[in-house]
Design a protein around this motif. Sequence first.
Motif, PDB file in Angstrom:
ATOM      1  N   CYS A  10      -0.448   4.111  -5.620  1.00  0.00           N
ATOM      2  CA  CYS A  10      -1.420   3.606  -6.597  1.00  0.00           C
ATOM      3  C   CYS A  10      -2.324   2.580  -5.925  1.00  0.00           C
ATOM      4  CB  CYS A  10      -0.675   2.976  -7.777  1.00  0.00           C
ATOM      5  SG  CYS A  10      -1.733   2.100  -8.933  1.00  0.00           S
ATOM      6  N   CYS A  13      -1.518  -1.163  -7.777  1.00  0.00           N
ATOM      7  CA  CYS A  13      -0.288  -1.928  -7.568  1.00  0.00           C
ATOM      8  C   CYS A  13       0.375  -1.583  -6.229  1.00  0.00           C
ATOM      9  CB  CYS A  13       0.689  -1.699  -8.724  1.00  0.00           C
ATOM     10  SG  CYS A  13       1.349  -0.032  -8.799  1.00  0.00           S
ATOM     11  N   HIS A  35      -2.041   4.617 -11.183  1.00  0.00           N
ATOM     12  CA  HIS A  35      -1.179   4.816 -12.348  1.00  0.00           C
ATOM     13  C   HIS A  35      -2.017   4.741 -13.618  1.00  0.00           C
ATOM     14  CE1 HIS A  35       2.303   3.070  -9.904  1.00  0.00           C
ATOM     15  NE2 HIS A  35       2.771   4.222 -10.348  1.00  0.00           N
ATOM     16  N   CYS A  38      -1.957   1.330 -14.769  1.00  0.00           N
ATOM     17  CA  CYS A  38      -2.698   0.365 -13.944  1.00  0.00           C
ATOM     18  C   CYS A  38      -4.210   0.437 -14.163  1.00  0.00           C
ATOM     19  CB  CYS A  38      -2.391   0.588 -12.473  1.00  0.00           C
ATOM     20  SG  CYS A  38      -0.709   0.112 -12.035  1.00  0.00           S
TER      21      CYS A  38
END
Length: 536
Positions: A10, A13, A35, A38
């Motif tokens: 991702c 993150c 994500h 996210c």
Amino acid sequence: MEAFTVDKFCKNCGDRLELSADEGLECTKCKCYIHIKCLKRGSVPGGLYGDTFHAFICYECSSDNTESFVRIRLSWLQIIVLVLYHLQHKSPGLARKGFFHWRHHVATFIDKNWEILFPSDFKKKKKWTGTIAGTLSHFNKYIFLSGITVFNEPAFWTLMYPKISPLTISSVYSLMAVEKQNIKLKKEIPVSDAELFSRLLHSCVINKELLKTFNVNSMQIQAETKSDGNDSMDIVEESKKFGDTRSRHKRKNAKHLGITSRKLLRLATSTAALSDDLTNFNLGSPDTDQSSQECKTEDVKPKDVSRLLNPFCHYNTSLSNISRMKGITLQNKLTGGIRQDLILSPYSGMHLKPYIRRDAETFPPWLKLMAEIQLAANSSNPDYFLPPRAPLDYTYVQPEHIPAINSLCNQFFWPGIDLTETLQYPDFSCVVLYKRLIVGFAFLVPDVSHTENYLSFLFTRPYWRNCGIAKFMIYHLIQTSVGKDITLHVSMNNPVLLLYQRFGFKVENVVVGFYDKYVRNDVSESKNAFLCRLDR
Ligand SMILES: [Zn+2]
Ligand SMILES: [Zn+2]
């Protein structure tokens, strides 16, 4: 098959994306992954779980600092997989033994979220629900699983591989055409579609844990222990074990207990220990209410500890009416606006449309009266035309409505009602506005038991009655309550009982003194109530 096995990370993150389960979205420009959780906006448009079917441009790549999403055109197969995947994660309570009803759950969900699932130019064909039924049976036993062995009817469906993301299912499915060609070219022995799909899926998914198929038997056992005895399916099963009379008796007993415990609870809310009780009514708190405790002592199957809502959470009499009314302007007491954007429901995680219905046809008595006055006042002017009438807007409850709704409840029901709690489950509400004036509302409390929602309030302003407003609100609430009984209390001499009966509600019991604590002595309405139930 590389796409399934290469590790992706991702961009936000830095964590690894879980292959075949939570792949996230790929930015079409920088080709980075992110994500869904996210995303800057916190979810994909529409908020469907596992919905990675968007052409996505990330925040950094966009020219105007907004993430952009364009719905990819989806096949019916993809849509049904996506909807079942979402329902199973976000509304497991709707399911019966893990299965969803193709019409009541799947088709209703698609209908409600049509704009989210389809591109704007996609036309709704007349027989689209038939396509759903057809698709489900066509892919039975390799993408979907029919509940026919459990329910003896083919209406209930679930996902064969409940842990695998809709994206992986649809990618593997699209590989099938290529693989079939290969088999032909290599002159291998042809295999069935189901066999081929399973073979491909097993070669694409690395984490074998995800390949677990839906287990009918384990779900059944789980569902049986969860049951509180009101489900007709459970009666059939119980009657096999204990004989018919016993299970019927049990059912009656459970219902009876439900009523007495509710009555007790109502009394509890009016006692001094009220603030303590109220903490139990919050959505997130475990089910420690009296009804479950009482059930246990009476040797009825104990309920499990999942969250059940208490229908009497609204009867918050802890705040004095005067302090509540102070500080609310007259305008606030009367009106509430309508937000034009989607409302995110904390209950279902769904985005609700701003309007349930806009009705320009109905001409309520109050507006007729106003029109007559206007015409009379302008009778000398031959060029006078009535100004156009606004529609009646049916919406889900929004924070702006609460002061006016509370104020109406205090005026027409009894003091101390606070319906703020309904914002936790707006899916089960209906508020009717004429321009900004609230003319009616209706609320269900969902999940008062595993098989039951409770209709707590139904109201239409005087002079706006007898023109179908309450009827539509009840109709809407019944629609939102698929597969669950609806119960309600109604004063014994309230004519609205006839309306409920027309919808199929049946009087189940009389509760003497139900409204004792609430309704004033000078009101003609009976303090005794009927408990009514709509069996689903
Ligand atoms: Zn992330
Ligand atoms: Zn990018």
